[in-house]
Design a protein around this motif. Structure first.
Motif, short mmCIF file in Angstrom:
data_model
loop_
_atom_site.label_atom_id
_atom_site.label_comp_id
_atom_site.label_asym_id
_atom_site.label_seq_id
_atom_site.Cartn_x
_atom_site.Cartn_y
_atom_site.Cartn_z
N LEU A 256 0.83 -1.21 0.00
CA LEU A 256 0.00 0.00 0.00
C LEU A 256 0.86 1.26 0.00
O LEU A 256 0.49 2.27 -0.60
CB LEU A 256 -0.93 -0.01 1.22
N LYS A 257 2.01 1.19 0.65
CA LYS A 257 2.91 2.34 0.66
C LYS A 257 3.44 2.64 -0.74
O LYS A 257 3.57 3.81 -1.14
CB LYS A 257 4.08 2.07 1.61
N GLU A 258 3.71 1.58 -1.50
CA GLU A 258 4.19 1.76 -2.87
C GLU A 258 3.15 2.46 -3.74
O GLU A 258 3.50 3.16 -4.69
CB GLU A 258 4.53 0.40 -3.49
N ASN A 259 1.87 2.25 -3.42
CA ASN A 259 0.80 2.80 -4.24
C ASN A 259 0.06 3.95 -3.55
O ASN A 259 -1.05 4.31 -3.95
CB ASN A 259 -0.22 1.68 -4.57
N TYR A 260 0.68 4.50 -2.50
CA TYR A 260 -0.02 5.53 -1.72
C TYR A 260 -0.34 6.77 -2.55
O TYR A 260 -1.44 7.33 -2.45
CB TYR A 260 0.80 5.92 -0.49
N ASP A 261 0.59 7.21 -3.35
CA ASP A 261 0.37 8.43 -4.14
C ASP A 261 -0.83 8.30 -5.07
O ASP A 261 -1.52 9.28 -5.36
CB ASP A 261 1.62 8.76 -4.97
N GLU A 262 -1.10 7.07 -5.49
CA GLU A 262 -2.19 6.84 -6.44
C GLU A 262 -3.53 6.60 -5.73
O GLU A 262 -4.57 7.10 -6.16
CB GLU A 262 -1.87 5.64 -7.34
N TYR A 263 -3.49 5.85 -4.62
CA TYR A 263 -4.74 5.46 -3.96
C TYR A 263 -4.99 6.16 -2.63
O TYR A 263 -6.12 6.24 -2.18
CB TYR A 263 -4.74 3.94 -3.73
N GLY A 264 -3.95 6.65 -1.98
CA GLY A 264 -4.12 7.37 -0.73
C GLY A 264 -4.53 6.51 0.45
O GLY A 264 -5.21 6.99 1.37
N ILE A 265 -4.14 5.23 0.44
CA ILE A 265 -4.49 4.31 1.53
C ILE A 265 -3.22 3.90 2.28
O ILE A 265 -2.24 3.47 1.67
CB ILE A 265 -5.19 3.04 1.00
N LYS A 266 -3.23 4.07 3.58
CA LYS A 266 -2.11 3.65 4.42
C LYS A 266 -2.55 2.51 5.32
O LYS A 266 -3.73 2.37 5.65
CB LYS A 266 -1.63 4.80 5.31
N LEU A 267 -1.58 1.70 5.74
CA LEU A 267 -1.85 0.65 6.71
C LEU A 267 -0.77 0.67 7.77
O LEU A 267 0.41 0.78 7.47
CB LEU A 267 -1.90 -0.73 6.03
N SER A 268 -1.19 0.61 9.01
CA SER A 268 -0.24 0.53 10.12
C SER A 268 -0.55 -0.71 10.94
O SER A 268 -1.70 -1.19 10.97
CB SER A 268 -0.32 1.78 10.99
N LEU A 269 0.45 -1.25 11.61
CA LEU A 269 0.27 -2.46 12.41
C LEU A 269 -0.32 -2.09 13.77
O LEU A 269 -0.07 -1.01 14.31
CB LEU A 269 1.61 -3.17 12.60
N GLY A 270 -1.09 -3.01 14.32
CA GLY A 270 -1.68 -2.82 15.64
C GLY A 270 -0.65 -3.11 16.73
O GLY A 270 -0.35 -4.25 17.02
N ARG A 271 -0.11 -2.06 17.33
CA ARG A 271 0.96 -2.22 18.31
C ARG A 271 0.50 -2.98 19.55
O ARG A 271 1.25 -3.79 20.10
CB ARG A 271 1.52 -0.85 18.70
N VAL A 272 -0.71 -2.70 20.00
CA VAL A 272 -1.22 -3.38 21.19
C VAL A 272 -1.36 -4.87 20.93
O VAL A 272 -0.96 -5.72 21.75
CB VAL A 272 -2.56 -2.78 21.64
N PHE A 273 -1.93 -5.22 19.76
CA PHE A 273 -2.09 -6.63 19.41
C PHE A 273 -0.73 -7.32 19.33
O PHE A 273 -0.55 -8.42 19.87
CB PHE A 273 -2.82 -6.77 18.08
N LEU A 274 0.22 -6.69 18.64
CA LEU A 274 1.54 -7.30 18.50
C LEU A 274 2.23 -7.46 19.84
O LEU A 274 2.91 -8.46 20.10
CB LEU A 274 2.40 -6.46 17.55
N ALA A 275 2.07 -6.46 20.72
CA ALA A 275 2.66 -6.56 22.06
C ALA A 275 2.05 -7.74 22.82
O ALA A 275 2.77 -8.51 23.48
CB ALA A 275 2.45 -5.27 22.83
N LEU A 276 0.74 -7.91 22.70
CA LEU A 276 0.06 -9.01 23.40
C LEU A 276 0.49 -10.36 22.84
O LEU A 276 0.81 -11.28 23.62
CB LEU A 276 -1.46 -8.86 23.25
N ILE A 277 0.52 -10.49 21.52
CA ILE A 277 0.81 -11.80 20.93
C ILE A 277 2.26 -12.20 21.14
O ILE A 277 2.56 -13.37 21.42
CB ILE A 277 0.43 -11.81 19.43
N TRP A 278 3.19 -11.24 21.07
CA TRP A 278 4.59 -11.59 21.29
C TRP A 278 4.89 -11.80 22.77
O TRP A 278 5.78 -12.59 23.12
CB TRP A 278 5.50 -10.53 20.67
N ALA A 279 4.17 -11.12 23.64
CA ALA A 279 4.30 -11.40 25.08
C ALA A 279 3.78 -12.80 25.38
O ALA A 279 4.36 -13.52 26.21
CB ALA A 279 3.53 -10.36 25.88
N THR A 280 2.74 -13.20 24.69
CA THR A 280 2.22 -14.56 24.83
C THR A 280 3.25 -15.59 24.40
O THR A 280 3.44 -16.62 25.05
CB THR A 280 0.93 -14.72 24.00
#
Length: 262
Positions: free
Chosen positions: A204-228
Motif C-alpha cells: 500500500l505504501k508503494e501505491n499511496y500516491d495513487e490510492y491514498g491508503i495507508k496501513l499501520s500495524l496494531g501495536r497493542v495486538f503485536l505486544a500481546l501476541i509476542w508477550a504470549t
C-alpha cells in the motif's frame, strides 16, 4: 529438591495462565465497541486521504467514507478522524483481509448503499488484489494457530494442576508436549500476522500516491501476541525441569535427608 520442584510447577502454572489470558485478549480484539477491546486490532487502515476518484468508478461528495478501519481477527471496527470507534461488525469467523469488501460494507453501513454506481467497481492496487487469496491463507493460518495455542495453553494449565496431586511421570510428558504445542502454534501465529501485514503495508505504501491508503500495524495486538509467545517459551522450558517422584523399592529405604519430590 521438593521445594525446587514445587517452585518450578508454580511458575509453569503462572506462565501458562498469563499466556492464556494474553492470547484470549488478543484474540478478542475489535469484537465489540468497548474499551479496551476496541483498541486491539491486527492492523489499521488509514483512509483519510483516500483518492475516491481513483478507487471508485463513480464518486459523489455524499460518500461518507470512514477515516479508519481497524482490522481484527473476528471482525473490524470503523473509527472517525480522531480515532474514536463508531461501531464494530459482528464476529463472523475468520476475518479475511478483503479491502474491497471492507470499503463497500463500511460505506453501506453509513446509509449510502443506494449509490450503486459508485460502489459497483472498486479499483485497488493490482499487486494487492492478484495475491489476495495467498494473503488470506496466511491470515487463516494466523487465526487457526492462535486458537490451537489457546487450547493447548488451557490443557497445559489443567495438567499442571493435576500434577500437583498426581505424581506421575506421564503427566510430566503431557505437560511438556502441550507446552511445546502451545509455543509452536503461537510463534507461527505471531510470525504470520507480523509478516503478512508488514508486506501488505509495503504494497500500500508503494501505491499511496495513487490510492491514498495507508496501513499501520496494531501495536497493542503485536505486544500481546509476542508477550504470549515469550510466556509460552519460558513455560515450555520450565516444564523440562519438572521431575517425577522417585520410586522406592522394598528393602531400600530412602536416605533420611532425602525427601520425596512433588
Amino acid at each position: 529438591m521438593a521445594i525446587i520442584n514445587a517452585s518450578v510447577l508454580f511458575f509453569t502454572a503462572l506462565l501458562s495462565f498469563s499466556a492464556l489470558i494474553l492470547a484470549i485478549v488478543a484474540c478478542a480484539g475489535s469484537t465489540s465497541n468497548y474499551n479496551p477491546l476496541n483498541k486491539i486490532f491486527v492492523a489499521q487502515l488509514n483512509l483519510k486521504n483516500l483518492n475516491a476518484d481513483k478507487v471508485f468508478s463513480k464518486t459523489s461528495s455524499e460518500l461518507d467514507i470512514p477515516a479508519f478501519i481497524n482490522v481484527g481477527l473476528w471482525s473490524y471496527c470503523v473509527a472517525s478522524d480522531n480515532g474514536s470507534v463508531k461501531y464494530c461488525t459482528s464476529p463472523n469467523g475468520i476475518q479475511k483481509f478483503d479491502l474491497k469488501k471492507m470499503l463497500t460494507d463500511s460505506i453501506g453501513n453509513n446509509k449510502v448503499a443506494d449509490m450503486a454506481d459508485s460502489l459497483a467497481k472498486v479499483m485497488l492496487p493490482d499487486n494487492l488484489q492478484d495475491k489476495m487469496g495467498y494473503y488470506n491463507n496466511l491470515v487463516k493460518c494466523m487465526f487457526i494457530t492462535l486458537l490451537i495455542g489457546i487450547c493447548a495453553l488451557f490443557l497445559d494449565l489443567v495438567v499442571n494442576i493435576v500434577r500437583w496431586i498426581v505424581h506421575a511421570r506421564l503427566l510430566n510428558w503431557f505437560g511438556r508436549f502441550l507446552a511445546s504445542i502451545a509455543f509452536t502454534s503461537l510463534i507461527i501465529s505471531a510470525g504470520t500476522s507480523t509478516g503478512t501485514y508488514v508486506y501488505i503495508r509495503h504494497l500500500l505504501k508503494e501505491n499511496y500516491d495513487e490510492y491514498g491508503i495507508k496501513l499501520s500495524l496494531g501495536r497493542v495486538f503485536l505486544a500481546l501476541i509476542w508477550a504470549t509467545v515469550g510466556a509460552a517459551l519460558f513455560n515450555s522450558i520450565l516444564w523440562g525441569l519438572v521431575r517425577a517422584r522417585r520410586r522406592s523399592y522394598p528393602g531400600s529405604p530412602m536416605p533420611s535427608e532425602e525427601k520425596p519430590l512433588i
